[in-house]
Scaffold this active site. Sequence first.
Site: not given
Length: 527
Positions: A182-183, A417-418
Site C-alpha cells: 500500500g502507501g 544520438g546514442a
Amino acid sequence: MTAPVPQHVPEATLRDRTAELHALREEVRQGPGRKATETQHTKGKLTARERVDLLLDDGSFTELEPLRRHRASGFGLEAKRPHTDGVITGWGTVHGRTIFVYAHDFRIFGGALGEAHAAKIHKIMDKAVAAGAPLVSLNDGAGARIQEGVAALAGYGGIFRRNTSASGVIPQISVVLGPCAGGAAYSPALTDFVFMTRGVSQMFVTGPDVVQAVTGEKVTHEALGGADVHAETSGVCHFAYDDEETCLEEVRYLLSLLPQNNREHPSEAHCTDPVDRRCDGLIDLVPSDGSRSYDMRAVLAQLVDDGEYLEVHARWAPNIVCALTRLGGQVTGIVANQPAALAGALDIQAAEKAAGFVQTCDAFNIPLVTLLDVPGFLPGVNQEHGGIIRHGAKLLYAYCNATVPRVSVVLRKAYGGAYIVMDSQSIGADLTYAWPTNEIAVMGAEGAANVVFRRQIAAADDPDAMRARMVKEYQSELMHPYFAAERGLVDDVIDPAETRQVLIQSLSMLRTKHADLPLRKHGNPPQ
C-alpha cells in the site's frame, strides 16, 4: 507482552529507581516475548533488533524513544500498549561513521504504522538531516494501522515529505525484509537505493486479493511483488539477496562508498592496486570487430581497484551496466554499454536506469566514468510508442545537468544520438578518450553507404560489389579511428592497456572541478 511501568513509590531510593529502569529497558529490549520471536524466525526473518545489530558496528547503537507507546483508544488498542510501538529508532556507526536507522518490529502490531510509530520515524529522519548522515530504513510492516485511521495515513504523509526534502541531501537506503504494501511502498520508492531479500520480502500497492477481485487475475505475493520481480522486471529494487545477513553486509559495503551528505566527498581508501597498472588483458578481451559480443563486466574488473565493484540494478536493463567502484582509491560511478545484451543498444529501461544512477552520483559528489560501445537506440514500434524519445531524454538531461567530474571513453562503436546521449564531449564531458578501434559516426558503415551511395549502388552492374566498395570508402573517410580526434571531438586516442592510468590521472586532475548552474528554483526534467 507489555513491560510494566514502575509505580511511584515516594520512599524508593535513586538506586531502586535505577534498578527498575534497567529492568524495564531489558524488558523492552527482549520485545513482546519468546513466542513472537520464534514465529518471526520460523518465517525465515530476523527480529528488528537483530537486524540493527547486524547493520551497525558492534555496540554502537543508541536507541531513541524506546519507551514510546501509542495513546489511541478503542478497537482493542487500549488493552495493548507495548513500548517502542512497533518501531526501533536510533543511530550508530558503520565503519566508524554515523548512520541513522529505523526498523519495523513485525512482532508488535505486525509492524503497522500508527501515530506514535510515525512520530518516532519523523524524529529520526529530521535528526539524520540535521546531523548530515545517511538514513537506513529496515522495512517489515503491514502498512497503516487500521484502528488509528487517518492519523496513521497522516503519519505516512510525514514520512514521504521528509523523504523528498532529504533527497539529494543525505543518502537514503531502504531495506525491505518483509511485507511493504500500500502507501508504505512509496517511501522506498522515494529513496536512493532499495534492497530486498528473496522469499520473504514483497512490495506492492495492491495485494493479490485486491488484484483478483478487480481484474480476476490470480497471483501469489512473491509473483506480484517479490524481490526477483522488482530486481528484474519493474526496476524498483536495486539489489536482491538470498538472506538477510548477506543483504545487510552489502548495505554496509554500499555505505562505505557513499559520502555522509551532499556537502562531502566519499571517503578515500588506501589503494594497493598500482595506479599505473597496465591492463594488457583488454587487448584480447574486447574484439576489434564491432559485431562481436563481449562482457563489459570483464572490462570493469580489469580497470577498477582490485577488480571490485558494486553493480546497481544488475538484473534490470542488462544492456547497460551501472556500478560504484574505486579508481586509485577514489569512489567512482561507472556507466557502460553492455554488448552482451541487446548488443549494448539503449532502450527505455536502460535510459531510465542510467539516468537515475547519473543523478544519484551527481547528488553525492561521485565522479562519473562512461564507457561507450553503443550501436544506437533500440529500434521498434514498442520502443517508439513506449516513449523512447521521452525516456532517452531523461538520460540526456541527467548528464547535461551533472556537475561532477565526467570522463568518457569510446571503446568501439558510438553511433548516432546514442553516442551524444552517452556523455559525449558536446553535452559537457570534461575529458573524452577513444581506443584505436573506435568508430564514431552517425550510423554504421553499412547503413550509411546504403543512404549516401544509394543511386550509385542501384545503377551499378554488380550492386553487391559496389555496396562493399562504398562501405569501405565510408569507413576509411568518415569512420577511421582518428577522425574525431582530428576535429577535437575526443581529447586523445589511447592505448587500451593504459586506460586505468589515464582515468585515474584524469579524475585526480578534475577532483577540484567547480561548475555553476544557472540560478533557478529547479529544472524541469522530461517526465
